[in-house]
Scaffold this motif. Structure first.
Motif, PDB file in Angstrom:
ATOM      1  N   ARG A  61       0.842  -1.190   0.000  1.00 39.44           N
ATOM      2  CA  ARG A  61       0.000   0.000   0.000  1.00 39.44           C
ATOM      3  C   ARG A  61       0.885   1.251   0.000  1.00 39.44           C
ATOM      4  N   GLN A  62       1.906   1.236   0.859  1.00 37.32           N
ATOM      5  CA  GLN A  62       2.805   2.377   0.938  1.00 37.32           C
ATOM      6  C   GLN A  62       3.522   2.610  -0.391  1.00 37.32           C
ATOM      7  N   PHE A  63       3.953   1.520  -1.005  1.00 37.95           N
ATOM      8  CA  PHE A  63       4.636   1.637  -2.292  1.00 37.95           C
ATOM      9  C   PHE A  63       3.704   2.234  -3.333  1.00 37.95           C
ATOM     10  N   LEU A  64       2.446   1.785  -3.321  1.00 37.37           N
ATOM     11  CA  LEU A  64       1.479   2.266  -4.290  1.00 37.37           C
ATOM     12  C   LEU A  64       1.234   3.769  -4.123  1.00 37.37           C
ATOM     13  N   ILE A  65       1.089   4.193  -2.859  1.00 37.84           N
ATOM     14  CA  ILE A  65       0.885   5.626  -2.600  1.00 37.84           C
ATOM     15  C   ILE A  65       2.074   6.425  -3.153  1.00 37.84           C
ATOM     16  N   SER A  66       3.294   5.939  -2.852  1.00 36.90           N
ATOM     17  CA  SER A  66       4.491   6.640  -3.318  1.00 36.90           C
ATOM     18  C   SER A  66       4.544   6.690  -4.845  1.00 36.90           C
ATOM     19  N   ILE A  67       4.238   5.564  -5.479  1.00 33.75           N
ATOM     20  CA  ILE A  67       4.375   5.517  -6.938  1.00 33.75           C
ATOM     21  C   ILE A  67       3.305   6.400  -7.592  1.00 33.75           C
ATOM     22  N   ILE A  68       2.128   6.497  -6.970  1.00 30.94           N
ATOM     23  CA  ILE A  68       1.077   7.357  -7.532  1.00 30.94           C
ATOM     24  C   ILE A  68       1.487   8.829  -7.418  1.00 30.94           C
ATOM     25  N   VAL A  69       1.970   9.219  -6.244  1.00 37.46           N
ATOM     26  CA  VAL A  69       2.392  10.612  -6.043  1.00 37.46           C
ATOM     27  C   VAL A  69       3.538  10.967  -7.004  1.00 37.46           C
ATOM     28  N   VAL A  70       4.540  10.101  -7.029  1.00 42.55           N
ATOM     29  CA  VAL A  70       5.701  10.360  -7.884  1.00 42.55           C
ATOM     30  C   VAL A  70       5.292  10.282  -9.362  1.00 42.55           C
ATOM     31  N   GLY A  71       4.408   9.329  -9.683  1.00 40.52           N
ATOM     32  CA  GLY A  71       3.961   9.151 -11.059  1.00 40.52           C
ATOM     33  C   GLY A  71       3.198  10.367 -11.572  1.00 40.52           C
ATOM     34  N   LEU A  72       2.309  10.917 -10.730  1.00 39.53           N
ATOM     35  CA  LEU A  72       1.543  12.109 -11.140  1.00 39.53           C
ATOM     36  C   LEU A  72       2.492  13.281 -11.371  1.00 39.53           C
ATOM     37  N   THR A  73       3.457  13.438 -10.464  1.00 41.07           N
ATOM     38  CA  THR A  73       4.426  14.524 -10.598  1.00 41.07           C
ATOM     39  C   THR A  73       5.237  14.354 -11.876  1.00 41.07           C
ATOM     40  N   PHE A  74       5.668  13.118 -12.098  1.00 41.26           N
ATOM     41  CA  PHE A  74       6.453  12.815 -13.301  1.00 41.26           C
ATOM     42  C   PHE A  74       5.653  13.146 -14.561  1.00 41.26           C
ATOM     43  N   ALA A  75       4.388  12.680 -14.623  1.00 43.75           N
ATOM     44  CA  ALA A  75       3.564  12.906 -15.806  1.00 43.75           C
ATOM     45  C   ALA A  75       3.334  14.400 -16.007  1.00 43.75           C
ATOM     46  N   ALA A  76       3.016  15.125 -14.921  1.00 44.32           N
ATOM     47  CA  ALA A  76       2.759  16.561 -15.036  1.00 44.32           C
ATOM     48  C   ALA A  76       4.004  17.287 -15.559  1.00 44.32           C
ATOM     49  N   ALA A  77       5.177  16.924 -15.022  1.00 48.72           N
ATOM     50  CA  ALA A  77       6.414  17.598 -15.433  1.00 48.72           C
ATOM     51  C   ALA A  77       6.724  17.325 -16.902  1.00 48.72           C
ATOM     52  N   GLN A  78       6.540  16.075 -17.341  1.00 48.77           N
ATOM     53  CA  GLN A  78       6.863  15.726 -18.730  1.00 48.77           C
ATOM     54  C   GLN A  78       5.856  16.337 -19.705  1.00 48.77           C
ATOM     55  N   ILE A  79       4.578  16.336 -19.321  1.00 46.10           N
ATOM     56  CA  ILE A  79       3.567  16.947 -20.198  1.00 46.10           C
ATOM     57  C   ILE A  79       3.858  18.442 -20.325  1.00 46.10           C
ATOM     58  N   GLY A  80       4.195  19.070 -19.191  1.00 47.47           N
ATOM     59  CA  GLY A  80       4.538  20.492 -19.196  1.00 47.47           C
ATOM     60  C   GLY A  80       5.743  20.774 -20.081  1.00 47.47           C
ATOM     61  N   LEU A  81       6.732  19.896 -19.997  1.00 41.67           N
ATOM     62  CA  LEU A  81       7.927  20.054 -20.837  1.00 41.67           C
ATOM     63  C   LEU A  81       7.541  20.017 -22.310  1.00 41.67           C
ATOM     64  N   GLY A  82       6.655  19.051 -22.651  1.00 41.48           N
ATOM     65  CA  GLY A  82       6.171  18.942 -24.032  1.00 41.48           C
ATOM     66  C   GLY A  82       5.429  20.201 -24.467  1.00 41.48           C
ATOM     67  N   VAL A  83       4.589  20.740 -23.579  1.00 43.61           N
ATOM     68  CA  VAL A  83       3.817  21.951 -23.913  1.00 43.61           C
ATOM     69  C   VAL A  83       4.758  23.108 -24.227  1.00 43.61           C
ATOM     70  N   MET A  84       5.793  23.239 -23.422  1.00 45.87           N
ATOM     71  CA  MET A  84       6.761  24.325 -23.645  1.00 45.87           C
ATOM     72  C   MET A  84       7.452  24.160 -24.997  1.00 45.87           C
ATOM     73  N   LEU A  85       7.813  22.912 -25.306  1.00 44.38           N
ATOM     74  CA  LEU A  85       8.479  22.651 -26.590  1.00 44.38           C
ATOM     75  C   LEU A  85       7.540  22.944 -27.755  1.00 44.38           C
ATOM     76  N   TRP A  86       6.286  22.517 -27.571  1.00 51.63           N
ATOM     77  CA  TRP A  86       5.278  22.698 -28.619  1.00 51.63           C
ATOM     78  C   TRP A  86       5.097  24.185 -28.904  1.00 51.63           C
ATOM     79  N   ARG A  87       4.999  24.972 -27.833  1.00 45.33           N
ATOM     80  CA  ARG A  87       4.715  26.396 -28.013  1.00 45.33           C
ATOM     81  C   ARG A  87       5.936  27.226 -28.385  1.00 45.33           C
ATOM     82  N   TYR A  88       7.052  26.902 -27.755  1.00 44.49           N
ATOM     83  CA  TYR A  88       8.209  27.797 -27.911  1.00 44.49           C
ATOM     84  C   TYR A  88       9.377  27.175 -28.654  1.00 44.49           C
TER      85      TYR A  88
END
Ligand SMILES: [Cu+2]
Length: 285
Positions: free
Chosen positions: A40-67
Protein backbone atom coordinates in the motif's frame (compact mmCIF):
# COMPACT_ATOMS: atom_id res chain seq x y z
CA UNK A 1 11.72 19.93 -34.65
CA UNK A 2 10.34 21.32 -31.41
CA UNK A 3 6.90 19.87 -32.05
CA UNK A 4 8.24 16.46 -33.05
CA UNK A 5 10.23 16.39 -29.83
CA UNK A 6 7.16 17.45 -27.85
CA UNK A 7 5.16 14.56 -29.34
CA UNK A 8 8.05 12.16 -28.64
CA UNK A 9 8.14 13.22 -24.97
CA UNK A 10 4.38 12.81 -24.61
CA UNK A 11 4.45 9.35 -26.17
CA UNK A 12 7.35 8.29 -23.93
CA UNK A 13 5.54 9.62 -20.87
CA UNK A 14 2.37 7.78 -21.81
CA UNK A 15 4.29 4.55 -22.42
CA UNK A 16 6.07 4.85 -19.06
CA UNK A 17 2.85 5.53 -17.17
CA UNK A 18 1.15 2.64 -19.00
CA UNK A 19 3.92 0.26 -17.93
CA UNK A 20 2.97 0.86 -14.30
CA UNK A 21 -0.80 1.13 -14.73
CA UNK A 22 -0.99 -2.05 -16.80
CA UNK A 23 0.34 -4.07 -13.87
CA UNK A 24 2.01 -6.69 -16.05
CA UNK A 25 5.38 -5.98 -14.51
CA UNK A 26 4.78 -5.85 -10.81
CA UNK A 27 6.03 -7.47 -7.65
CA UNK A 28 5.43 -11.14 -7.05
CA UNK A 29 2.57 -11.68 -4.58
CA UNK A 30 3.36 -10.90 -0.96
CA UNK A 31 3.34 -13.78 1.53
CA UNK A 32 3.85 -11.99 4.83
CA UNK A 33 1.53 -10.36 7.32
CA UNK A 34 3.27 -7.00 6.83
CA UNK A 35 3.33 -7.32 3.02
CA UNK A 36 0.02 -5.56 2.24
CA UNK A 37 1.07 -2.50 4.30
CA UNK A 38 4.35 -2.34 2.36
CA UNK A 39 2.55 -2.66 -0.93
CA UNK A 40 0.00 0.00 0.00
CA UNK A 41 2.80 2.38 0.94
CA UNK A 42 4.64 1.64 -2.29
CA UNK A 43 1.48 2.27 -4.29
CA UNK A 44 0.89 5.63 -2.60
CA UNK A 45 4.49 6.64 -3.32
CA UNK A 46 4.38 5.52 -6.94
CA UNK A 47 1.08 7.36 -7.53
CA UNK A 48 2.39 10.61 -6.04
CA UNK A 49 5.70 10.36 -7.88
CA UNK A 50 3.96 9.15 -11.06
CA UNK A 51 1.54 12.11 -11.14
CA UNK A 52 4.43 14.52 -10.60
CA UNK A 53 6.45 12.81 -13.30
CA UNK A 54 3.56 12.91 -15.81
CA UNK A 55 2.76 16.56 -15.04
CA UNK A 56 6.41 17.60 -15.43
CA UNK A 57 6.86 15.73 -18.73
CA UNK A 58 3.57 16.95 -20.20
CA UNK A 59 4.54 20.49 -19.20
CA UNK A 60 7.93 20.05 -20.84
CA UNK A 61 6.17 18.94 -24.03
CA UNK A 62 3.82 21.95 -23.91
CA UNK A 63 6.76 24.33 -23.65
CA UNK A 64 8.48 22.65 -26.59
CA UNK A 65 5.28 22.70 -28.62
CA UNK A 66 4.71 26.40 -28.01
CA UNK A 67 8.21 27.80 -27.91
CA UNK A 68 10.37 25.26 -29.73
CA UNK A 69 11.84 26.60 -32.97
CA UNK A 70 10.07 25.42 -36.10
CA UNK A 71 9.64 26.71 -39.58
CA UNK A 72 5.94 25.86 -39.49
CA UNK A 73 4.95 28.17 -36.68
CA UNK A 74 5.14 27.08 -33.08
CA UNK A 75 7.83 29.57 -32.21
CA UNK A 76 5.97 31.98 -30.04
CA UNK A 77 8.46 34.13 -28.20
CA UNK A 78 8.89 33.13 -24.60
CA UNK A 79 8.76 35.88 -22.01
CA UNK A 80 12.12 36.54 -20.39
CA UNK A 81 11.98 36.19 -16.65
CA UNK A 82 14.34 36.73 -13.74
CA UNK A 83 12.57 34.02 -11.83
CA UNK A 84 10.06 34.25 -9.04
CA UNK A 85 11.00 33.90 -5.41
CA UNK A 86 7.42 33.20 -4.48
CA UNK A 87 7.15 30.31 -6.94
CA UNK A 88 10.49 28.91 -5.75
CA UNK A 89 9.38 29.02 -2.13
CA UNK A 90 6.01 27.43 -2.95
CA UNK A 91 7.34 24.48 -4.92
CA UNK A 92 10.19 23.86 -2.48
CA UNK A 93 7.75 23.73 0.43
CA UNK A 94 5.23 21.59 -1.45
CA UNK A 95 7.95 19.13 -2.50
CA UNK A 96 9.41 19.01 1.02
CA UNK A 97 5.99 18.36 2.58
CA UNK A 98 5.22 15.57 0.10
CA UNK A 99 8.58 13.85 0.55
CA UNK A 100 8.70 14.17 4.33
CA UNK A 101 5.10 12.87 4.61
CA UNK A 102 5.84 9.89 2.37
CA UNK A 103 8.99 9.23 4.40
CA UNK A 104 7.12 9.34 7.71
CA UNK A 105 4.33 7.10 6.44
CA UNK A 106 6.81 4.55 5.10
CA UNK A 107 8.84 4.73 8.29
CA UNK A 108 5.88 3.44 10.32
CA UNK A 109 5.59 0.27 8.31
CA UNK A 110 9.34 -0.22 8.21
CA UNK A 111 9.84 0.38 11.94
CA UNK A 112 7.25 -2.26 12.85
CA UNK A 113 9.57 -4.79 11.31
CA UNK A 114 12.97 -3.45 12.25
CA UNK A 115 12.61 -1.58 15.56
CA UNK A 116 10.22 -3.86 17.41
CA UNK A 117 11.33 -7.13 18.92
CA UNK A 118 10.04 -10.35 17.45
CA UNK A 119 6.72 -11.38 19.04
CA UNK A 120 6.88 -13.90 21.89
CA UNK A 121 6.73 -17.47 20.65
CA UNK A 122 8.62 -16.73 17.43
CA UNK A 123 10.64 -19.54 15.95
CA UNK A 124 14.29 -18.55 15.92
CA UNK A 125 16.60 -19.46 13.08
CA UNK A 126 20.20 -18.29 12.87
CA UNK A 127 21.54 -17.35 9.49
CA UNK A 128 25.24 -17.27 8.70
CA UNK A 129 26.14 -16.12 5.22
CA UNK A 130 29.49 -16.87 3.68
CA UNK A 131 31.09 -16.67 0.25
CA UNK A 132 29.12 -18.22 -1.42
CA UNK A 133 26.46 -20.05 0.45
CA UNK A 134 23.71 -19.74 3.03
CA UNK A 135 23.82 -21.60 6.33
CA UNK A 136 20.53 -21.83 8.21
CA UNK A 137 20.97 -23.06 11.75
CA UNK A 138 17.95 -24.74 13.39
CA UNK A 139 17.92 -25.54 17.12
CA UNK A 140 16.52 -29.06 16.64
CA UNK A 141 13.95 -30.89 18.75
CA UNK A 142 15.18 -29.43 22.08
CA UNK A 143 14.67 -25.91 20.71
CA UNK A 144 18.12 -24.90 22.05
CA UNK A 145 21.01 -23.71 19.95
CA UNK A 146 24.43 -25.21 20.57
CA UNK A 147 27.37 -22.88 21.04
CA UNK A 148 29.22 -21.68 17.99
CA UNK A 149 32.87 -20.70 17.91
CA UNK A 150 34.66 -19.20 14.89
CA UNK A 151 37.73 -21.27 15.82
CA UNK A 152 35.73 -24.43 15.15
CA UNK A 153 34.77 -23.47 11.63
CA UNK A 154 35.92 -26.26 9.30
CA UNK A 155 34.55 -26.13 5.78
CA UNK A 156 36.25 -29.44 4.92
CA UNK A 157 34.09 -31.28 7.44
CA UNK A 158 31.03 -29.17 6.60
CA UNK A 159 31.06 -27.30 9.91
CA UNK A 160 30.42 -23.97 8.22
CA UNK A 161 29.25 -22.09 11.29
CA UNK A 162 31.73 -23.48 13.83
CA UNK A 163 29.15 -25.44 15.83
CA UNK A 164 30.66 -26.88 19.01
CA UNK A 165 29.27 -30.42 18.90
CA UNK A 166 30.02 -30.96 22.59
CA UNK A 167 28.18 -27.90 23.85
CA UNK A 168 24.75 -28.33 25.49
CA UNK A 169 21.91 -28.43 22.98
CA UNK A 170 24.21 -28.89 19.97
CA UNK A 171 23.63 -32.58 19.29
CA UNK A 172 20.33 -32.14 17.50
CA UNK A 173 21.16 -28.82 15.79
CA UNK A 174 20.81 -28.77 12.04
CA UNK A 175 22.62 -26.54 9.56
CA UNK A 176 21.27 -26.59 6.02
CA UNK A 177 21.39 -24.25 3.02
CA UNK A 178 17.59 -23.89 2.90
CA UNK A 179 15.33 -21.69 4.99
CA UNK A 180 12.18 -23.48 6.12
CA UNK A 181 9.55 -21.83 8.28
CA UNK A 182 6.06 -22.57 9.54
CA UNK A 183 3.09 -20.74 8.06
CA UNK A 184 1.21 -18.30 10.33
CA UNK A 185 3.92 -18.42 13.00
CA UNK A 186 6.26 -15.44 13.53
CA UNK A 187 9.88 -16.18 12.66
CA UNK A 188 12.93 -14.39 13.95
CA UNK A 189 16.07 -14.56 11.87
CA UNK A 190 19.34 -13.68 13.54
CA UNK A 191 21.67 -12.70 10.74
CA UNK A 192 25.44 -12.69 10.64
CA UNK A 193 28.16 -13.03 8.03
CA UNK A 194 31.45 -14.87 8.10
CA UNK A 195 33.44 -12.86 5.64
CA UNK A 196 31.95 -9.92 3.75
CA UNK A 197 28.57 -8.20 3.70
CA UNK A 198 25.77 -10.26 2.18
CA UNK A 199 22.08 -9.50 1.93
CA UNK A 200 19.13 -11.82 2.30
CA UNK A 201 16.30 -11.24 -0.13
CA UNK A 202 13.07 -13.04 -0.83
CA UNK A 203 10.95 -10.65 -2.89
CA UNK A 204 7.72 -12.28 -1.65
CA UNK A 205 8.68 -11.51 1.96
CA UNK A 206 8.89 -7.79 1.20
CA UNK A 207 12.15 -7.25 2.93
CA UNK A 208 15.80 -7.33 2.21
CA UNK A 209 18.39 -7.17 4.96
CA UNK A 210 22.17 -6.97 4.99
CA UNK A 211 24.21 -9.51 6.92
CA UNK A 212 27.27 -7.76 8.27
CA UNK A 213 30.41 -9.41 9.67
CA UNK A 214 30.65 -8.77 13.41
CA UNK A 215 26.96 -7.95 13.83
CA UNK A 216 23.96 -10.05 14.82
CA UNK A 217 21.03 -8.42 13.08
CA UNK A 218 17.58 -9.59 14.05
CA UNK A 219 14.60 -9.42 11.71
CA UNK A 220 11.18 -10.96 12.03
CA UNK A 221 8.16 -11.67 9.89
CA UNK A 222 5.08 -13.85 9.79
CA UNK A 223 4.55 -15.87 6.61
CA UNK A 224 0.87 -16.30 5.75
CA UNK A 225 1.10 -18.47 2.63
CA UNK A 226 2.74 -21.84 2.15
CA UNK A 227 4.97 -22.59 -0.80
CA UNK A 228 8.50 -22.43 -2.16
CA UNK A 229 10.19 -19.15 -3.02
CA UNK A 230 13.56 -18.11 -4.36
CA UNK A 231 16.02 -16.65 -1.90
CA UNK A 232 19.01 -14.69 -3.17
CA UNK A 233 21.99 -12.75 -1.94
CA UNK A 234 21.30 -9.15 -2.92
CA UNK A 235 24.73 -7.75 -2.17
CA UNK A 236 27.51 -8.20 -4.70
CA UNK A 237 29.76 -10.23 -2.41
CA UNK A 238 32.44 -11.58 -4.71
CA UNK A 239 33.09 -13.42 -7.94
CA UNK A 240 30.59 -16.23 -7.36
CA UNK A 241 27.90 -13.98 -5.90
CA UNK A 242 25.49 -15.20 -8.58
CA UNK A 243 25.69 -18.71 -7.11
CA UNK A 244 24.48 -17.59 -3.73
CA UNK A 245 20.89 -18.59 -4.14
CA UNK A 246 18.62 -20.82 -2.17
CA UNK A 247 14.96 -21.33 -1.30
CA UNK A 248 12.52 -20.34 1.36
CA UNK A 249 10.00 -23.05 2.19
CA UNK A 250 6.88 -22.01 4.04
CA UNK A 251 5.37 -25.21 5.36
CA UNK A 252 2.02 -26.11 6.90
CA UNK A 253 2.23 -26.52 10.69
CA UNK A 254 2.17 -30.34 10.78
CA UNK A 255 4.82 -30.68 8.08
CA UNK A 256 7.10 -28.19 9.77
CA UNK A 257 6.73 -29.61 13.28
CA UNK A 258 7.32 -33.10 12.02
CA UNK A 259 10.54 -32.07 10.28
CA UNK A 260 11.77 -29.88 13.16
CA UNK A 261 11.58 -32.85 15.54
CA UNK A 262 13.73 -35.11 13.35
CA UNK A 263 17.38 -35.87 14.13
CA UNK A 264 19.82 -33.94 11.89
CA UNK A 265 20.37 -36.56 9.17
CA UNK A 266 16.66 -37.21 8.70
CA UNK A 267 15.87 -33.52 8.93
CA UNK A 268 18.17 -32.95 5.94
CA UNK A 269 16.63 -35.79 3.93
CA UNK A 270 13.14 -34.52 4.69
CA UNK A 271 14.14 -31.00 3.65
CA UNK A 272 15.37 -32.33 0.30
CA UNK A 273 12.07 -34.19 -0.20
CA UNK A 274 10.01 -31.12 0.64
CA UNK A 275 12.08 -28.98 -1.71
CA UNK A 276 11.19 -31.40 -4.49
CA UNK A 277 7.56 -31.63 -3.44
CA UNK A 278 6.77 -27.93 -3.73
CA UNK A 279 6.82 -26.16 -7.09
CA UNK A 280 7.94 -22.51 -7.12
CA UNK A 281 5.33 -20.09 -5.85
CA UNK A 282 2.63 -20.18 -3.24
CA UNK A 283 0.22 -23.04 -2.78
CA UNK A 284 -3.33 -21.95 -3.61
CA UNK A 285 -5.77 -22.48 -0.74
CU1 LIG B 1 26.47 -12.94 -0.86
Amino acid sequence: MGRALAVFIWVMTLATVWMFVDGRWWFPESITAHGPAYDRQFLISIIVVGLTFAAAQIGLGVMLWRYGSSRRGGNERAVYSHGSNRLEVVWTIVTAVIFVSLGLMGQRVWAQLHFNNAPAGSAQIRVTAQQFQWNFHYPGADNKFGRTDPAKIADASANFIGLDEDSPGAKDDVVVPTLAVQVDRPVELVLSARDVTHSIWVPELRFKQDLVPGLNISVHFTPVKTGKFELACAELCGQLHYKMKSYLLVLPENEYREMAALPPAQFKTRMTELLKKYPLGSVPH
